[in-house]
Design a protein around this motif. Structure first.
Motif, mmCIF file in Angstrom:
data_model
loop_
_atom_site.group_PDB
_atom_site.id
_atom_site.type_symbol
_atom_site.label_atom_id
_atom_site.label_comp_id
_atom_site.label_asym_id
_atom_site.label_seq_id
_atom_site.Cartn_x
_atom_site.Cartn_y
_atom_site.Cartn_z
ATOM 1 N N VAL A 124 6.041 14.805 -5.474
ATOM 2 C CA VAL A 124 5.724 13.642 -6.317
ATOM 3 C C VAL A 124 5.998 12.348 -5.557
ATOM 4 O O VAL A 124 5.177 11.420 -5.574
ATOM 5 N N LEU A 125 7.127 12.271 -4.864
ATOM 6 C CA LEU A 125 7.441 11.059 -4.091
ATOM 7 C C LEU A 125 6.441 10.839 -2.960
ATOM 8 O O LEU A 125 6.012 9.701 -2.716
ATOM 9 N N ALA A 126 6.063 11.916 -2.276
ATOM 10 C CA ALA A 126 5.083 11.789 -1.192
ATOM 11 C C ALA A 126 3.728 11.334 -1.744
ATOM 12 O O ALA A 126 3.076 10.451 -1.162
ATOM 13 N N LEU A 127 3.308 11.923 -2.854
ATOM 14 C CA LEU A 127 2.045 11.518 -3.467
ATOM 15 C C LEU A 127 2.091 10.067 -3.920
ATOM 16 O O LEU A 127 1.143 9.305 -3.706
ATOM 17 N N LEU A 128 3.190 9.690 -4.536
ATOM 18 C CA LEU A 128 3.343 8.312 -4.998
ATOM 19 C C LEU A 128 3.245 7.336 -3.826
ATOM 20 O O LEU A 128 2.535 6.326 -3.901
ATOM 21 N N GLY A 129 3.932 7.646 -2.734
ATOM 22 C CA GLY A 129 3.862 6.800 -1.539
ATOM 23 C C GLY A 129 2.444 6.716 -0.983
ATOM 24 O O GLY A 129 1.966 5.632 -0.627
ATOM 25 N N PHE A 130 1.774 7.863 -0.922
ATOM 26 C CA PHE A 130 0.393 7.880 -0.424
ATOM 27 C C PHE A 130 -0.534 7.088 -1.336
ATOM 28 O O PHE A 130 -1.374 6.316 -0.857
ATOM 29 N N PHE A 131 -0.389 7.264 -2.632
ATOM 30 C CA PHE A 131 -1.254 6.553 -3.573
ATOM 31 C C PHE A 131 -1.042 5.043 -3.488
ATOM 32 O O PHE A 131 -2.005 4.273 -3.530
ATOM 33 N N VAL A 132 0.202 4.604 -3.371
ATOM 34 C CA VAL A 132 0.486 3.169 -3.238
ATOM 35 C C VAL A 132 -0.143 2.638 -1.952
ATOM 36 O O VAL A 132 -0.767 1.565 -1.944
ATOM 37 N N PHE A 133 0.005 3.388 -0.875
ATOM 38 C CA PHE A 133 -0.598 2.987 0.402
ATOM 39 C C PHE A 133 -2.119 2.866 0.261
ATOM 40 O O PHE A 133 -2.724 1.914 0.755
ATOM 41 N N MET A 134 -2.741 3.817 -0.428
ATOM 42 C CA MET A 134 -4.189 3.799 -0.575
ATOM 43 C C MET A 134 -4.664 2.667 -1.493
ATOM 44 O O MET A 134 -5.775 2.164 -1.310
ATOM 45 N N VAL A 135 -3.849 2.272 -2.465
ATOM 46 C CA VAL A 135 -4.194 1.088 -3.266
ATOM 47 C C VAL A 135 -4.255 -0.124 -2.352
ATOM 48 O O VAL A 135 -5.195 -0.922 -2.404
#
Length: 175
Positions: free
Chosen positions: A92-103
């Motif tokens: 979940v933390l890795a996905l959250l970090g990736f999603f924020v980066f992609m935003v």
């Protein structure tokens, strides 16, 4: 909070329904015009393509919510329950970090494209590329809504669970 979550999910689903309907109408009208009048709408293919892009990014959050993305569970299954929870929390933390980066990447790219326009509709590409940060923003929202049940039990807040409580998605779809 649960009511807000249901509203977000319903709005997301309705937006997808509207985009899919618009795409079907545009493509259908273009095919009909092509066969009936030998002329077609010059902007139809472009509109359908951009609606498909928006549907892809907009629907990714709903797919995440019900566990519709590809998952490999071999490593997960090896661990005992506490280890599984830690692994799911890390995911979940890795996905959250990736999603924020992609935003951030999507917003940056959309801003760069704001002065170019699409060939047929003359629409600024900003609106086309805005699908990326909006879609990843929705992914963040949906991830945060399912994070606790996913980390604790490996469950998704699926649409079937919502339907079991008498709730349905627009159009009667329940997952």
């Amino acid at each position: 909070m649960r009511k807000l979550e249901r509203i977000i999910v319903a709005l997301n689903a309705w937006a997808l329904i509207v985009m899919l309907s618009a795409m079907a109408l545009v493509v259908g009208a273009n095919v009909a015009l092509r066969y009936l009048t030998a002329h077609s709408l010059p902007w139809a293919d472009e509109a359908a393509r951009y609606l498909m892009i928006w549907m892809t990014f907009g629907g990714a959050g709903l797919a995440l919510r019900v566990g519709g993305h590809v998952a490999i569970t071999n490593l997960h299954d090896v661990f005992p329950t506490p280890g599984q929870r830690l692994l799911r929390g890390a995911i979940v933390l890795a996905l959250l970090g990736f999603f924020v980066f992609m935003v951030w990447v999507g917003w940056t790219y959309a801003q760069r494209m704001q002065y170019q326009v699409t060939p047929a509709m003359r629409l600024p590409f900003f609106y086309v590329y805005l699908a990326m940060p909006v879609g990843f923003g929705l992914l963040i929202l949906h991830l945060l809504m399912i994070a606790k049940p996913f980390i604790m039990a490996g469950d998704y807040k699926g649409l079937k669970g919502d339907a079991a409580q008498g709730e349905t998605l627009p159009g009667g779809a329940n997952g």
